[in-house]
Design a protein around this motif. Structure first.
Motif, PDB file in Angstrom:
ATOM      1  N   MET A  82       0.797  -1.224   0.000  1.00  0.00           N
ATOM      2  CA  MET A  82       0.000   0.000   0.000  1.00  0.00           C
ATOM      3  C   MET A  82       0.838   1.287   0.000  1.00  0.00           C
ATOM      4  SD  MET A  82      -2.944  -1.322  -0.139  1.00  0.00           S
ATOM      5  CE  MET A  82      -4.011   0.076   0.113  1.00  0.00           C
ATOM      6  N   THR A  83       2.087   1.216   0.415  1.00  0.00           N
ATOM      7  CA  THR A  83       2.901   2.417   0.595  1.00  0.00           C
ATOM      8  C   THR A  83       3.826   2.634  -0.587  1.00  0.00           C
ATOM      9  OG1 THR A  83       2.914   1.936   2.967  1.00  0.00           O
ATOM     10  CG2 THR A  83       4.459   3.615   2.170  1.00  0.00           C
ATOM     11  N   GLN A  84       3.648   3.780  -1.250  1.00  0.00           N
ATOM     12  CA  GLN A  84       4.552   4.145  -2.335  1.00  0.00           C
ATOM     13  C   GLN A  84       5.523   5.215  -1.845  1.00  0.00           C
ATOM     14  OE1 GLN A  84       2.235   5.191  -5.875  1.00  0.00           O
ATOM     15  NE2 GLN A  84       2.820   3.213  -6.702  1.00  0.00           N
ATOM     16  N   VAL A  85       6.730   5.175  -2.372  1.00  0.00           N
ATOM     17  CA  VAL A  85       7.734   6.192  -2.076  1.00  0.00           C
ATOM     18  C   VAL A  85       8.226   6.781  -3.393  1.00  0.00           C
ATOM     19  CG1 VAL A  85       8.472   5.132   0.102  1.00  0.00           C
ATOM     20  CG2 VAL A  85       9.627   4.520  -2.018  1.00  0.00           C
ATOM     21  N   SER A  86       8.828   7.962  -3.282  1.00  0.00           N
ATOM     22  CA  SER A  86       9.388   8.617  -4.464  1.00  0.00           C
ATOM     23  C   SER A  86      10.801   9.094  -4.129  1.00  0.00           C
ATOM     24  CB  SER A  86       8.505   9.795  -4.884  1.00  0.00           C
ATOM     25  OG  SER A  86       8.531  10.801  -3.888  1.00  0.00           O
ATOM     26  N   LEU A  87      11.461   9.654  -5.096  1.00  0.00           N
ATOM     27  CA  LEU A  87      12.821  10.154  -4.906  1.00  0.00           C
ATOM     28  C   LEU A  87      12.879  11.143  -3.741  1.00  0.00           C
ATOM     29  CD1 LEU A  87      15.680   9.991  -6.153  1.00  0.00           C
ATOM     30  CD2 LEU A  87      15.043  11.907  -7.618  1.00  0.00           C
ATOM     31  N   SER A  88      11.859  11.981  -3.610  1.00  0.00           N
ATOM     32  CA  SER A  88      11.860  13.011  -2.560  1.00  0.00           C
ATOM     33  C   SER A  88      11.819  12.422  -1.148  1.00  0.00           C
ATOM     34  CB  SER A  88      10.703  13.989  -2.759  1.00  0.00           C
ATOM     35  OG  SER A  88       9.469  13.315  -2.620  1.00  0.00           O
ATOM     36  N   ASP A  89      11.378  11.177  -1.005  1.00  0.00           N
ATOM     37  CA  ASP A  89      11.386  10.532   0.315  1.00  0.00           C
ATOM     38  C   ASP A  89      12.809  10.318   0.828  1.00  0.00           C
ATOM     39  OD1 ASP A  89       8.562   9.962   1.130  1.00  0.00           O
ATOM     40  OD2 ASP A  89       8.557   8.994  -0.847  1.00  0.00           O
ATOM     41  N   TYR A  90      13.784  10.427  -0.048  1.00  0.00           N
ATOM     42  CA  TYR A  90      15.187  10.228   0.324  1.00  0.00           C
ATOM     43  C   TYR A  90      15.989  11.513   0.144  1.00  0.00           C
ATOM     44  CZ  TYR A  90      13.337   5.592   0.208  1.00  0.00           C
ATOM     45  OH  TYR A  90      12.537   4.496   0.452  1.00  0.00           O
ATOM     46  N   ALA A  91      15.295  12.655   0.207  1.00  0.00           N
ATOM     47  CA  ALA A  91      15.929  13.968   0.050  1.00  0.00           C
ATOM     48  C   ALA A  91      17.021  14.157   1.092  1.00  0.00           C
ATOM     49  CB  ALA A  91      14.881  15.071   0.172  1.00  0.00           C
ATOM     50  N   LYS A 136      19.909  12.811   1.161  1.00  0.00           N
ATOM     51  CA  LYS A 136      20.776  11.640   1.305  1.00  0.00           C
ATOM     52  C   LYS A 136      21.429  11.325  -0.036  1.00  0.00           C
ATOM     53  CE  LYS A 136      18.838   9.354   5.222  1.00  0.00           C
ATOM     54  NZ  LYS A 136      19.808   9.237   6.264  1.00  0.00           N
ATOM     55  N   VAL A 137      22.589  10.706   0.037  1.00  0.00           N
ATOM     56  CA  VAL A 137      23.202  10.111  -1.144  1.00  0.00           C
ATOM     57  C   VAL A 137      22.463   8.794  -1.350  1.00  0.00           C
ATOM     58  CG1 VAL A 137      25.296   9.047  -2.066  1.00  0.00           C
ATOM     59  CG2 VAL A 137      25.435  11.187  -0.749  1.00  0.00           C
ATOM     60  N   LYS A 138      22.062   8.524  -2.583  1.00  0.00           N
ATOM     61  CA  LYS A 138      21.291   7.317  -2.871  1.00  0.00           C
ATOM     62  C   LYS A 138      22.098   6.400  -3.786  1.00  0.00           C
ATOM     63  CE  LYS A 138      18.736  10.680  -3.817  1.00  0.00           C
ATOM     64  NZ  LYS A 138      19.090  11.755  -2.892  1.00  0.00           N
ATOM     65  N   ASP A 185      25.026   7.143   7.844  1.00  0.00           N
ATOM     66  CA  ASP A 185      23.634   7.578   7.748  1.00  0.00           C
ATOM     67  C   ASP A 185      23.353   8.548   6.607  1.00  0.00           C
ATOM     68  OD1 ASP A 185      23.041   6.004   9.916  1.00  0.00           O
ATOM     69  OD2 ASP A 185      23.235   7.639  11.372  1.00  0.00           O
ATOM     70  N   ASP A 186      24.399   9.093   5.976  1.00  0.00           N
ATOM     71  CA  ASP A 186      24.179  10.027   4.868  1.00  0.00           C
ATOM     72  C   ASP A 186      23.877   9.315   3.556  1.00  0.00           C
ATOM     73  OD1 ASP A 186      24.513  12.281   6.407  1.00  0.00           O
ATOM     74  OD2 ASP A 186      26.637  12.520   5.912  1.00  0.00           O
ATOM     75  N   VAL A 187      24.018   7.983   3.553  1.00  0.00           N
ATOM     76  CA  VAL A 187      23.792   7.194   2.343  1.00  0.00           C
ATOM     77  C   VAL A 187      22.662   6.202   2.592  1.00  0.00           C
ATOM     78  CG1 VAL A 187      24.809   5.562   0.693  1.00  0.00           C
ATOM     79  CG2 VAL A 187      26.224   7.365   1.685  1.00  0.00           C
ATOM     80  N   VAL A 206      24.263   6.000  -8.686  1.00  0.00           N
ATOM     81  CA  VAL A 206      24.586   6.733  -7.458  1.00  0.00           C
ATOM     82  C   VAL A 206      24.124   8.163  -7.690  1.00  0.00           C
ATOM     83  CG1 VAL A 206      26.393   7.500  -5.871  1.00  0.00           C
ATOM     84  CG2 VAL A 206      26.510   5.206  -6.896  1.00  0.00           C
ATOM     85  N   VAL A 207      23.290   8.634  -6.780  1.00  0.00           N
ATOM     86  CA  VAL A 207      22.634   9.933  -6.914  1.00  0.00           C
ATOM     87  C   VAL A 207      23.019  10.796  -5.717  1.00  0.00           C
ATOM     88  CG1 VAL A 207      20.385  11.081  -7.116  1.00  0.00           C
ATOM     89  CG2 VAL A 207      20.717   8.800  -8.127  1.00  0.00           C
ATOM     90  N   ASP A 208      23.446  12.025  -5.979  1.00  0.00           N
ATOM     91  CA  ASP A 208      23.888  12.894  -4.885  1.00  0.00           C
ATOM     92  C   ASP A 208      22.706  13.484  -4.109  1.00  0.00           C
ATOM     93  OD1 ASP A 208      22.952  15.197  -6.243  1.00  0.00           O
ATOM     94  OD2 ASP A 208      24.959  15.814  -6.875  1.00  0.00           O
ATOM     95  N   LYS A 209      23.022  14.267  -3.099  1.00  0.00           N
ATOM     96  CA  LYS A 209      21.996  14.835  -2.216  1.00  0.00           C
ATOM     97  C   LYS A 209      21.068  15.810  -2.946  1.00  0.00           C
ATOM     98  CE  LYS A 209      24.792  14.230   1.905  1.00  0.00           C
ATOM     99  NZ  LYS A 209      25.461  14.840   3.060  1.00  0.00           N
TER     100      LYS A 209
END
Length: 173
Positions: free
Chosen positions: A39-48, A50-52, A81-83, A139-142
């Motif tokens: 039921m729960t969707q997430v998007s890129l902004s949910d990890y704002a 942070k390095v992904k 914790d930053d990643v 790898v996506v930056d902050k």
């Protein structure tokens, strides 16, 4: 608009077609909607902020995907914790949770592209013939800019773990 199709990729030597753009370092990371559970969707902004490190696998229930996800779970402890490490597959969220429990994987976040495969087409990893997502690393930056990309040309090969982790480490700080 018709999605771009790309060739030059294989599964056990057999040609497969990827749908979507070939993203490159410097591109803005496309937004996505992935399921954390049914039921729960997430998007890129949910990890704002942070390095992904986004590890894409066709299915957790295969040997290379299993090894890839376990490896990034181990690496997560050294990244801090930053990643956040996101493992994306088209497995149902139930299957992802079951696999993680059985494998003892607790540091990566598993996300499912099962609903509409929109991540696959946005990131250029959707396999037309199989309706799975091709193995790849982003790898996506902050600020949501892609700094590292690896599309595997052969689905059964391992990604370059060291380069992906090094790319994430360069962005911490």
């Amino acid at each position: 608009m018709v999605a771009q199709e790309r060739s030059g990729y294989t599964l056990k030597g057999n040609p497969i077609t990827l749908v979507g753009p070939e993203l490159k370092a410097g591109d803005k990371a496309p937004d996505f909607k992935l399921n954390k559970d049914l039921m729960t969707q997430v998007s890129l902004s949910d990890y704002a902020g942070k390095v992904k490190l986004i590890s894409v696998v066709p299915s957790l229930d295969t040997g290379v995907c299993d090894a890839q996800t376990r490896r990034f779970n181990e690496e997560a402890a050294n990244l801090g914790d930053d990643v956040v490490i996101l493992t994306v597959s088209v497995d149902l969220p139930f299957a992802q949770a079951r696999w993680c429990g059985a494998a003892g994987v607790d540091k990566v976040v598993t996300l499912s592209d099962y609903k509409d495969r929109s991540f696959g087409t946005a990131y250029g990893v959707f396999i037309k013939e199989l309706a799975l997502d091709m193995r790849a690393i982003f790898v996506v930056d902050k600020n949501d800019t892609i700094s590292y990309v690896e599309y595997l040309s052969e689905m059964t090969e391992h990604p370059n773990y060291e380069q992906a982790v090094a790319a994430a480490k360069q962005l911490i700080g």
